[in-house]
Design an enzyme around this catalytic site. Structure first.
Site: not given
Ligand code: SAJ
Length: 444
Positions: A281
């Site tokens: 996403c």
């Molecule tokens: N990332 C960073 N720095 C951060 C946070 C994340 O570099 O501070 C990177 C991660 O390594 C990853 C990417 O961003 O490569 C996405 O990570 P994420 O945890 O933000 O996203 P997803 O796709 O694993 O899960 C997210 C959900 N995550 C959280 O809420 C923590 C949420 O944003 C959504 O509900 C979900 O995608 C979705 O399916 O929409």
């Protein structure tokens, strides 16, 4: 509103069937969103029919073999054994269901335009078998307007009228893959229907599996809420990624700055730099919103700039690795580079849009001899062929000219990695606090 008696009965019956759990729930798309939802409804006591176009997924579900980390095979087997879950590739069986949740991917095309082909295909299939009284809910992340402007007309090609003969709503999936704390039950669920009654029926449905269900006034609000949640993450990750580049130039530790900022008990939320953003996403959603905004002559410059900064991170990290090797008299060309973590983030076995994969490809294209380790991902495909995960040993670490921590899986012993590596490039800040000449960190 006066319904013909037959139609009114069917709609009224739906409320009854959801309340007494005699309704059959259809889940279209058995991926990281659909399969957990299918199990949740079956555990709540409903009969669930999972529909997926991939025969191997359907067979795995019916054999109780989970392929989604957040769903255990034991849970799957219990649902199958209890005759409360079965999977099929036959879309025609959707006529057996009372409510249908569409949980299919919404990827991007190569030119970063929304690809709603799965949503369109499944809506057309559902329209073929649409029955009076059914509730249809779209869960896939998409731009505001998709439910009303795209899905509704397709369903009404069945000659049934939305809001009168069937209910239609949007309810965004809110899954944090790999989360040990949040799941369907304890994550509030937003629902927005094309009519108040549609909203109410979606609320009733999801209240069977989620502790909190939040009705909103229309599908557009629900669609925009989801996109906003993810764009919020995208822009904040881009902020710290840009700050990491500046901090390097200014010789200030971005990790120390973020840790210090995190002591502020209000008005701040920590995000961390990394090698880029992956997953289903975050890398995609900004482009969905930007694309829709253009219909209103609105250019989401800020949102698109953030997405661009995140997209450039693998290239920036590759450049920093070149510099780190160069400072040790080593050229990247011909260097042995060992990447730890091929997944897109820690403790997940998912490669979707993984920045680690992009980094491996970039380094390989520049002449490096690349290898990787990822306990969750046995092999990966690069343009020049496939790679198999190498065991993490003192030997494999010491053989590398540069070890890159790209996904900070909890199983990695960082002290051991540093102790046995000539050079460690840490893109996740997991070595912060360790003082050693062989450590180079992103953002410092
Ligand atoms: N990332 C960073 N720095 C951060 C946070 C994340 O570099 O501070 C990177 C991660 O390594 C990853 C990417 O961003 O490569 C996405 O990570 P994420 O945890 O933000 O996203 P997803 O796709 O694993 O899960 C997210 C959900 N995550 C959280 O809420 C923590 C949420 O944003 C959504 O509900 C979900 O995608 C979705 O399916 O929409």
């Amino acid at each position: 509103m006066i319904y013909e008696s037959g139609k009114d009965t069917a709609l009224l019956k739906l409320e009854e069937k959801i309340s007494d759990k005699s309704a059959t729930i259809g889940i279209v798309g058995l991926g990281y969103v659909g399969l957990p939802l299918a199990v949740a409804f079956s555990e709540a006591g409903f009969k669930v029919l999972g529909v997926d176009m991939q025969r191997k997924r359907v067979d795995a579900v019916n054999q109780g073999q989970s392929y989604i980390a957040d769903v255990s095979s034991e849970c799957l087997q219990a649902a199958i054994a209890g005759n409360r879950l079965q999977a099929t590739t036959e879309q025609s069986r959707l006529k057996e269901t009372d409510a249908i949740c569409i949980c299919v991917p919404t990827p991007l095309t190569k030119t970063k335009d929304p690809d709603l082909s799965y949503v369109i295909h499944e809506s057309k299939e559902i329209a073929k078998y649409l029955q009076p009284g059914q509730l249809i809910v779209l869960e896939s992340t998409t731009y505001p307007g998709t439910t009303r402007e795209m899905v509704l007309p397709i369903l009404e090609s069945s000659k049934l009228k939305g809001g009168m003969d069937f209910y239609l709503a949007y309810s965004p999936e809110r899954v944090d893959p790999g989360s040990k704390k949040y799941g369907i039950k304890n994550t509030p669920k937003i629902v927005g229907g094309i009519t108040p009654r549609s909203t109410e029926m979606a609320r009733l449905l999801y209240s069977q599996v989620a502790e909190t269900v939040i009705p909103v006034s229309c599908p557009e609000v629900a669609e925009m809420t989801k996109i906003f949640e993810n764009v919020f993450r995208s822009v904040n990750i881009a902020l710290v990624n840009e700050l990491a580049e500046l901090c390097h130039d200014m010789n200030v530790s971005v990790w120390e700055v973020i840790d210090a900022a995190s002591t502020k008990p209000f008005g701040y939320m920590p995000f961390y730099p990394g090698p880029g953003v992956g997953g289903h996403c975050i890398p995609l959603d900004p482009y969905y919103l930007a694309n829709k905004a253009r219909e209103f002559d609105f250019h989401t410059r800020f949102i698109e700039l953030a997405a661009e900064i995140n997209e450039r991170m693998p290239y920036y990290v590759a450049l920093r690795i070149v510099e780190a090797l160069n400072a040790r008299g080593k050229s990247l060309n011909g260097a042995n580079v060992f990447i730890l973590g091929a997944a897109y983030k820690k403790d997940v076995g998912d490669m979707r849009e993984s920045p680690s994969l992009k980094l491996l490809q970039l380094l390989s294209d520049k002449g490096a001899d690349v290898s990787y380790n990822d306990p969750y991902i046995p092999n990966i495909q690069l343009s020049q062929g496939s790679l198999t995960s190498i065991e993490l040993t003192k030997e494999s670490l010491s053989a590398a000219d540069c070890v890159v921590i790209a996904a900070d899986h909890s199983c990695y012993n960082v002290n051991e990695v540093v102790a046995h590596s000539k050079l460690v490039f840490d893109t996740r800040g997991v070595t912060r606090g360790l003082k050693a000449d062989n450590i180079v960190r992103l953002g410092e």
